[in-house]
Design a protein around this motif. Structure first.
Motif, short mmCIF file in Angstrom:
data_model
loop_
_atom_site.label_atom_id
_atom_site.label_comp_id
_atom_site.label_asym_id
_atom_site.label_seq_id
_atom_site.Cartn_x
_atom_site.Cartn_y
_atom_site.Cartn_z
N THR A 1 -11.67 -2.44 -3.76
CA THR A 1 -11.62 -0.97 -3.71
C THR A 1 -10.53 -0.45 -2.79
OG1 THR A 1 -13.26 -0.95 -1.92
CG2 THR A 1 -14.09 -0.75 -4.19
N SER A 2 -9.85 -1.34 -2.04
CA SER A 2 -8.81 -0.87 -1.12
C SER A 2 -7.77 -1.96 -0.91
CB SER A 2 -9.41 -0.46 0.23
OG SER A 2 -9.82 -1.61 0.95
N ASP B 1 -6.90 -3.03 1.90
CA ASP B 1 -7.33 -3.87 3.02
C ASP B 1 -8.06 -5.13 2.57
OD1 ASP B 1 -6.24 -2.14 4.86
OD2 ASP B 1 -8.11 -1.03 5.18
N SER C 1 0.82 -1.21 0.00
CA SER C 1 0.00 0.00 0.00
C SER C 1 0.85 1.26 0.00
CB SER C 1 -0.93 0.01 1.22
OG SER C 1 -0.18 0.03 2.43
N LEU D 1 -2.73 1.67 -6.26
CA LEU D 1 -3.88 0.81 -5.99
C LEU D 1 -4.53 0.32 -7.28
CD1 LEU D 1 -5.92 -0.51 -4.10
CD2 LEU D 1 -7.17 1.66 -4.03
#
Length: 489
Positions: free
Chosen positions: A414-415, A417, A393, A398
């Motif tokens: 979308t992330s 995580d 990250s 991304l």
């Protein structure tokens, strides 16, 4: 029967490895494929003592159909259903009209496969050697000469050093194909504990009635009783027709017998002992409790420092029997998590081996050490996951990461995580993304190590790691975490 198997991504030619390495149990349908049995064949199960005979036939889909129409995939389940009791080894129970047991046909199948031309690979040669060993073990067991060896040495026949779920299933299946099992169960004791290779269980229809109150006389009977307990303790998986299929599943998870002290012997005194004898034995061995046994299977209870003190405090002339308190014994094959309430209640548990002898003792300290050891690699894997996510990250884009991990958008990432461990591998295996990190490291050995740690992670997260491969991986986990901290900023 499967004619080939995948080895390192390539299909191996048909040969002995394709069956013996596959590690599944022989099915009745396999005998069809080998031309050893035909659909519609009549079978008979003659009871050894009563002389009663049960009949069945083999169906076209490889099941055994009883005279009342019930069908079973497993010969053992069919034998138990036909007789209304058990356990029975169905492969030795059911026979052709000429008296040839199904087990003889199964052994012919194994011999035929083992004699096929080998591809020459190490796996094929290893399976051939193992086949010879298992055949000899069965011959010795049938003659009453049980081969004894440590679990570690047994696993070495398969080239294994530990017991994950798949490895345990393979060993159990190939043992079963030769009519073998281990006493005690190799999956429920420590790697350096000894087991004996036993043959098929016998027809126990009369023995169960006449010896119910007697001590087990032989390891063979002990194996039979253990199998019966496992078979009747819970229903097995059912087939599409709803009948039970009783092929034994290997024991999974941590058992009482996996603890080092569980089957390593136990010091004890009899109920006629003196306070001085108990006191001396406890001091010499630094025990906090001491079992009271009037024979290897005759548990009277235990004495503890507390019970001794209370007995003497209440009456200075109290007999030794006044200090004996209740003690609880559990089977070595019990799941460790299931006995924790008893351990909390008593503070210690005595352990029974496969013949119901008191063979060891476990304490709260033993279990705390076990769970502490198990938890350590879990914590490190969690830290590794966080460090990988942080590195990716912090150093990568991304959108590019999502394009690599979810090119069709099916996962709707979308992330960072939402990334999995497999995603981390996917990203860091990409040369372009690796170059963006700017690390003075070689990508291939780095990602190879990630893959090794992925396998360890999967074993642990699926609770397959009975022998704690995570322990051996701890230095690798720590080194990887330190490297990520150093170069990840």
């Amino acid at each position: 029967m499967t004619d080939s198997t995948m080895v390192d991504g390539a299909e191996e030619p048909p040969g002995r490895a394709s069956y013996l390495i596959e590690g599944r149990r022989v099915r009745v349908s396999d005998l069809f494929d080998a031309g050893l049995l035909a659909p519609g064949t009549q079978l008979v199960f003659r009871r050894r003592r009563s002389g009663m005979a049960h009949t069945a036939r083999v169906t076209g889909d490889g099941r055994i159909e009883l005279s009342d129409g019930r069908r079973f995939r497993s010969p053992s389940a069919a034998a138990a259903a036909a007789s209304g009791r058990g356990p029975f080894d169905g492969w030795t129970a059911w026979a052709l009209d000429d008296g040839t047991p199904l087990d003889v046909l199964r052994q012919k199948l194994l011999d035929t496969v083992a004699e096929q031309p080998s591809s020459g690979g190490l796996a094929a040669e290893g399976s051939a050697t193992r086949h010879t060993r298992l055949k000899d073990a069965r011959k010795q067991a049938d003659a009453g000469n049980l081969i004894a060896l440590t679990v570690r040495d047994l696993l070495d026949w398969w080239g294994l050093s530990r017991r994950g779920y798949l490895a345990t299933a393979q060993v159990a299946a190939e043992l079963a194909n030769h009519g073998l099992s281990t006493v005690p169960d190799f999956a429920a004791v420590g790697l350096d504990d000894w087991v004996a290779l036993t043959g098929p269980s016998v027809d126990t229809e009369d023995e169960q009635e006449t010896t119910a109150e007697q001590e087990p006389a032989t390891e063979q009977r002990a194996a039979t009783e253990q199998k019966e307990t496992r078979m009747t303790g819970a229903p097995g998986p059912t087939t599409s027709d709803g009948e039970e299929d009783d092929e034994d599943e290997p024991i999974q998870g941590q058992t009482v017998g996996n603890l080092p002290s569980a089957l390593r012997g136990v010091e004890s005194v009899t109920s006629s002992a003196s306070f001085e004898e108990a006191f001396t034995t406890m001091r010499l061995n630094e025990y906090s409790q001491l079992p009271v046994l009037n024979g290897p299977r005759n548990l009277q209870g235990a004495v503890t420092w507390k019970s001794i003190a209370l007995a003497r405090h209440t009456d200075a002339e109290a007999p030794f029997s006044r200090a004996i308190v209740r003690a609880h014994a559990v089977s070595y094959a019990e799941q460790l998590i299931d006995v924790l309430p008893y351990l909390e209640q008593f503070g210690f548990l005595l352990v029974k081996d496969q013949t119901n002898r008191i063979a060891g003792i476990i304490t709260v300290a033993d279990v705390a050490a076990e769970y502490g050891t198990t938890a350590r690699p879990f914590l490190l894997i969690g830290d590794l996951d966080r460090q990988l996510r942080r590195v990716i990250s912090k150093g990568l884009d991304l959108a590019e990461v999502i394009a690599l991990c979810d090119p069709k958008g099916l996962r709707k990432l979308t992330s960072f995580d939402q990334l999995s461990y497999g995603d981390y591998q996917q990203v860091l295996s990409n040369q372009r993304q690796w170059d963006r990190l700017g690390w003075p490291l070689d990508r291939k050995p780095f990602t190879d190590r990630l893959n090794v740690l992925r396998e360890v992670r999967n074993e642990l997260m699926h609770f397959n790691d009975k022998d704690k491969a995570g322990d051996a991986a701890i230095p690798m986990l720590r080194n990887m975490i330190e490297l990520l901290r150093e170069y990840g900023g």
